[in-house]
Structure formats: C-alpha cells, structure tokens
Design a protein around this motif. Sequence first.
Motif, mmCIF file in Angstrom:
data_model
loop_
_atom_site.group_PDB
_atom_site.id
_atom_site.type_symbol
_atom_site.label_atom_id
_atom_site.label_comp_id
_atom_site.label_asym_id
_atom_site.label_seq_id
_atom_site.Cartn_x
_atom_site.Cartn_y
_atom_site.Cartn_z
ATOM 1 N N MET A 95 0.852 -1.189 0.000
ATOM 2 C CA MET A 95 0.000 0.000 0.000
ATOM 3 C C MET A 95 0.888 1.240 0.000
ATOM 4 O O MET A 95 1.688 1.454 0.906
ATOM 5 C CB MET A 95 -0.902 0.004 1.223
ATOM 6 N N TYR A 96 0.755 2.046 -1.049
ATOM 7 C CA TYR A 96 1.487 3.301 -1.184
ATOM 8 C C TYR A 96 0.539 4.435 -0.786
ATOM 9 O O TYR A 96 -0.638 4.425 -1.161
ATOM 10 C CB TYR A 96 1.954 3.495 -2.623
ATOM 11 N N TYR A 97 1.035 5.426 -0.044
ATOM 12 C CA TYR A 97 0.134 6.479 0.397
ATOM 13 C C TYR A 97 0.921 7.741 0.754
ATOM 14 O O TYR A 97 2.137 7.726 0.949
ATOM 15 C CB TYR A 97 -0.718 6.038 1.595
ATOM 16 N N SER A 98 0.178 8.851 0.817
ATOM 17 C CA SER A 98 0.733 10.121 1.272
ATOM 18 C C SER A 98 -0.140 10.642 2.399
ATOM 19 O O SER A 98 -1.246 10.153 2.625
ATOM 20 C CB SER A 98 0.771 11.137 0.123
ATOM 21 N N VAL A 99 0.364 11.662 3.110
ATOM 22 C CA VAL A 99 -0.386 12.272 4.206
ATOM 23 C C VAL A 99 -0.473 13.779 3.957
ATOM 24 O O VAL A 99 0.273 14.335 3.154
ATOM 25 C CB VAL A 99 0.261 11.998 5.578
ATOM 26 N N THR A 100 -1.391 14.436 4.659
ATOM 27 C CA THR A 100 -1.544 15.877 4.478
ATOM 28 C C THR A 100 -0.406 16.634 5.164
ATOM 29 O O THR A 100 0.226 16.132 6.094
ATOM 30 C CB THR A 100 -2.875 16.352 5.073
ATOM 31 N N ASP A 101 -0.191 17.857 4.708
ATOM 32 C CA ASP A 101 0.821 18.672 5.372
ATOM 33 C C ASP A 101 0.371 19.089 6.769
ATOM 34 O O ASP A 101 1.179 19.457 7.616
ATOM 35 C CB ASP A 101 1.199 19.890 4.527
ATOM 36 N N ALA A 102 -0.959 19.006 7.024
ATOM 37 C CA ALA A 102 -1.441 19.297 8.374
ATOM 38 C C ALA A 102 -1.039 18.198 9.342
ATOM 39 O O ALA A 102 -0.903 18.437 10.546
ATOM 40 C CB ALA A 102 -2.963 19.456 8.362
ATOM 41 N N SER A 103 -0.859 16.967 8.820
ATOM 42 C CA SER A 103 -0.388 15.873 9.675
ATOM 43 C C SER A 103 1.040 16.147 10.127
ATOM 44 O O SER A 103 1.397 15.948 11.283
ATOM 45 C CB SER A 103 -0.441 14.544 8.921
ATOM 46 N N ASP A 104 1.847 16.563 9.206
ATOM 47 C CA ASP A 104 3.236 16.923 9.499
ATOM 48 C C ASP A 104 3.739 17.790 8.355
ATOM 49 O O ASP A 104 3.728 17.354 7.199
ATOM 50 C CB ASP A 104 4.105 15.675 9.638
ATOM 51 N N PRO A 105 4.169 19.011 8.601
ATOM 52 C CA PRO A 105 4.548 19.926 7.514
ATOM 53 C C PRO A 105 5.767 19.476 6.727
ATOM 54 O O PRO A 105 6.031 20.004 5.650
ATOM 55 C CB PRO A 105 4.815 21.246 8.244
ATOM 56 N N PHE A 106 6.504 18.500 7.242
ATOM 57 C CA PHE A 106 7.704 18.045 6.552
ATOM 58 C C PHE A 106 7.488 16.755 5.760
ATOM 59 O O PHE A 106 8.381 16.324 5.049
ATOM 60 C CB PHE A 106 8.842 17.856 7.557
ATOM 61 N N LEU A 107 6.348 16.111 5.901
ATOM 62 C CA LEU A 107 6.156 14.788 5.302
ATOM 63 C C LEU A 107 5.053 14.754 4.255
ATOM 64 O O LEU A 107 4.734 13.699 3.722
ATOM 65 C CB LEU A 107 5.854 13.755 6.391
ATOM 66 N N GLY A 108 4.456 15.909 3.901
ATOM 67 C CA GLY A 108 3.356 15.923 2.948
ATOM 68 C C GLY A 108 3.760 15.593 1.526
ATOM 69 O O GLY A 108 2.905 15.261 0.703
#
Length: 608
Positions: free
Chosen positions: A212-225
């Motif tokens: 499973m490939y996925y991304s997260v929001t910048d609100a979750s972490d500003p460095f990992l979006g």
Amino acid sequence: MSRHSLLIAISIIALHQATPNAFASDTFSVGNMSPTHTVFLDQTQMPDDVLLAMPAEATGEDAGGVGPTLDLDGSRLARRTIGPFGGWLDIDGISSNHGLLDVQCIDHFHIIFSVNFESQGNLGTCVHDQFDLAQQGGDMFKSTASFQPILPDGVDVEGVEGDNDCYINQDTLHLVPSIGDGEANADPIDELDGFDFREFDIDNDGDVDIPMYYSVTDASDPFLGAFIFCLPEGWDAAPAEPFELPPVYAAPIHLLLLTGDEIDALIVYDGNENETYDAGDVVFLSLKEGTLSLINGGPYTGGGPADVYMVFRDAFEVTHVSIFADAAQLGLGETFDDIDALEVVIDLPEAVWEADFDCLVGGPLVDQAGWESWLNDPNVAGFMVTSAMSHSAPKSLAIDGDDDAVHQYEGVTAGKWTYTTWVMVPTGLSSKQYFALANTYPTTGWSSFSTILELDGPGGVVREYGSGVTMPMAVGTWAEIRVEIDLDQDTQTILYNGNPLITDSWTGAFEQGGTLCLAAVDLWGNASQQPVWYDDMKLEPAPATPCAADISPTGVGDGVVNIADLLAVIANWGPCPPTGNCAADINGSFAVGVDDLLLVIANWGPCE
C-alpha cells in the motif's frame, strides 16, 4: 442426474448465491472535515482510517493504536503509525502497485478522480451537476477523454476542454451527501480524500497482502506531505511504536518536490516491485492548492491543483515531470477545482470484446478491464494475471482454488455471435474446473446458465454439463473452446478443439426460462489445487452466412444452390465424423439427413 452430479450442482448453486457486496474491494479515506466522522458519531470514520466501501455498521473508532487503521469486512484493525505527527493524522493519497507502465498497451486510459468540496467543474460536466446539488465531494468521476502515457520529453500537454462522467456516487461508499441541494446553509458533505480499487488485507489476517502506497496531508506533518510511503507485503497491522516511520517509497527530492509541498492524490507504477522509486517507475499525482512547487519556478510551475502530473524516472534515474492531463481535459477549472483522489481504468472497445491480458497489471485481475468476482464476493477474487503461461505472450489468466471470475456484457441480445477462448489444462489436474456462459447475471437458478463445460482432470474429458456428452480433453497444451450462439434461433453449438460437442437451446439448456441474452462469462476454480489458464478470449458477431445451403464446391459454395449442393448432401449422408469438415450438416445437428436435404430444396436458386 446422478447423485454425484447432483452434489456438484448443489455446490455450484450454493457458491453462486453469495450475498452481493458491490465495490467490496474499493479502498478509500475521507477528509478531516467530513461529517462521517465530525457529525455522525454512531458511524465515526477518522481521516486516518483506510476504509472499505462497506464500512463497519457499528462504530469506526480506532481499535487501539494511533492509526491509520484498516477496515476489513466490518472489522477494525489498528495500522502502525506513519510518523511522529504532532497534529491531526490525515491520509491524503492511496495507491496499490499498478505494475509496469507499458505505454504501448494503454490507449484507452481513463482517469478516475474525486474533487474537494469547493470544486465546481465546468458547465455541463458531472462535477458541475453534483456541485449544484452540493454533493461533489464524496463522488468519483471519470474522464470522457482517454489518454496514452508517452514517456515525457519535458513538454506539458496542451489539452482542449473535455468532460467528465459520474462514476461512483457517495452513497455506494456509505458516505454522507449534503442536505439542502446547493443551498447556502447546506450541511457539510463528505470529502473523498484517497481511493484505490484494491483491498490490501485480502485474507483478513491483519497483515498487508499487497503493498500500500500512500501520502499524508501537510497538516499531519509539515515536513512529510511530499513523501510517498509504502506498507510492504507482510506488514503487521498491529499497533507499533508510536513514532515508528514506515518505509519511504519516494522522498520529495526524488519527485522534484519541495519540503512543505503536499501530494493530494497519487497512482504508483512500481515496475520492478521493489518498493523503491527507481529506474522505470512512474507516479501520477496531483498537488494541493497553494503547494509551493506550483509557483516556485520548478518543473511543476504553470500547473494547478486540478492537473495530473506524470513523474517518471528514466534508466539513469533522472526524474522527468510533465503535465499528463490538465484541468481542461478533465472538465475542471484551474481557479476553483482541486483533485483529491486518483485511479485509472482501461476501457477496451466493447463492439468486439477481447481479453488477451497482455496489457493488464500482473497480479489480481479483479477490477481490471471490467473483470469482477462472482457477486463481488472478495472470498473468490484471487484470480490472477500471470506470466507463468500464455497462448499469446506474455500473459494469461490463472484460475485455481475458489477463484470465480466474471466479466459482464451488454447489448448481446439478438443476432449470431461467436465466443472463443483458449484454455490450458495442466497435466495431472486432480480436480474439476468450470467454464460457463450465463444468459442472466446475477443468476436466479439453473435457467440463468446457457453453457457449462466441466474440465474434468481426473476423468481426462471435457464434459457438457447438462447432457453429460464428453470428449477427450487436451492436457499440457492449449485448446480452443468455441461457442457459436444464434440468439435469433435460440440455439448454441459448442466446439472443443475444432470438434463439435453439442448443439442445444440457449435459453433452456439446463432449465426452461432463460433469456435471449449473453450476460456474462464465469470461470470457476472449484477448489482446484492446480491452476487452469485462459487466454485470448473473444466475443464477436458471427460472420454472415446468407446462403448456408450453398455448400458445393468444398463447403465454400459458388453463389447458387443447385444440384451440386444436393449431391454433396447425399454424398455425406449420416453422422458427421468426429474430426474434420461437415459442411453438409446445414442445420448443425451433427448428422447429414433429410432436414439438410429439405434446406437445399427450400433455398434453390441464386444466393441473395
């Protein structure tokens, strides 16, 4: 029917009466303002949840751990945390591995997408229609235009204004529409944030079965979006250390993105399946409105949040970025619209349906090119596209275990049709498998089936199931199954390896009450321990036969029915040989007799 046959019949009917579960394998997430988790507390679904299309009927709270979570057939399993997030955890994009992107194969590549609740779409599109209802955020849409990915040369597309159709409505996914039909005080709507056709824990054992490939929001972490993460096959869904970061598939530097950017939607083609963004890999992605890379002068500049980018890494591991489909081509506007989720479908022309499997992604076939499991039951969805065997290289369809593969057809309700498939039965097949054509789907009983062939490994025969007529079965080599269907006359002729097996009714082969329609093909593994392979399947209109009684000379005819054709019938009087030509059998009864003689007389004269 013998007791043994009765037991087989009962097992077929029992399997085929499973409860329908539409879109059972669709996986998705919702946005952090969706009322499904902010308003309706009895069905709370958090934005860090990875959901199935049929969510748990009770509650959707995390069952321990800090998420994201996985919803499997109503159960809730906590997924490992995906980073040291100080704020709200929100999954943004979801993708299974779509395999190697073969640009020569994909010429009917349609983009499936969702939009955020502020998007309006262009006038006349489904997005705009749903915007007028204030319900666009929870739907999936399909581009009317098709695309063929060409390896980028640094030039962005210059698309003309296109359109989009409705594809999946939010109620199919149990999401909440607005109440108020576009009124200013309408209630909040669900926002579909990530989507993929596949289920990631197929056997419900708590481990990831396909990456499973996925991304997260910048609100979750500003460095990992701008990162793409990957939960690899075998990843344990049980809670882990709260700050454990899962494997990274691609970092911003690999995608030519900036820290602080946000990937809003993605589709991953990890060609060598090594869960690392390297040579030959392709990612289709969309970026969030306001993302720095859209305005900073880099390769993404000039696009917008409603554009789909193609990010390709060549053999020298140099990354190329180009706009693959712009907002105008998708029926979207650059000003207000923002893509939130991405998927693709490959639609082949249906006028003459073909399936050679060569251009499909290796692995699970369900939800590719119109294939589905019986009644969308995920328990029988294990059938695979494989390169282990093929009639036409390089791929075929493997059926074993409880696999039950279905492809439906539309509009086959009159006329003459030919259905063909090539099948490879392995030497030493220790069980029986089934090839079936249905005149009604979903089925209502025996009358819904028109054709059932039993591939009897222990008996070494192929058997027409209704009559019990058999023929020696080819093993260890490819053999053709051909069904010649005449819906105008309600007949079918089944041939195996070029030899006639039986002619029968289409609507009453097993039980009266069928319909004059070809609704679906059904390939059932019947708990087989070894695979049977299918390839080069085709449904096409039968060639016209305006003068069937014109059989002389040599079965081809000369444009006139006369004494030569009469003598040909007499010369071939009696049963048709088990192999070879039997052109004098004009009525398809597998015997040359009085009926064929009368057909010659009735059609005497020049062919029209």
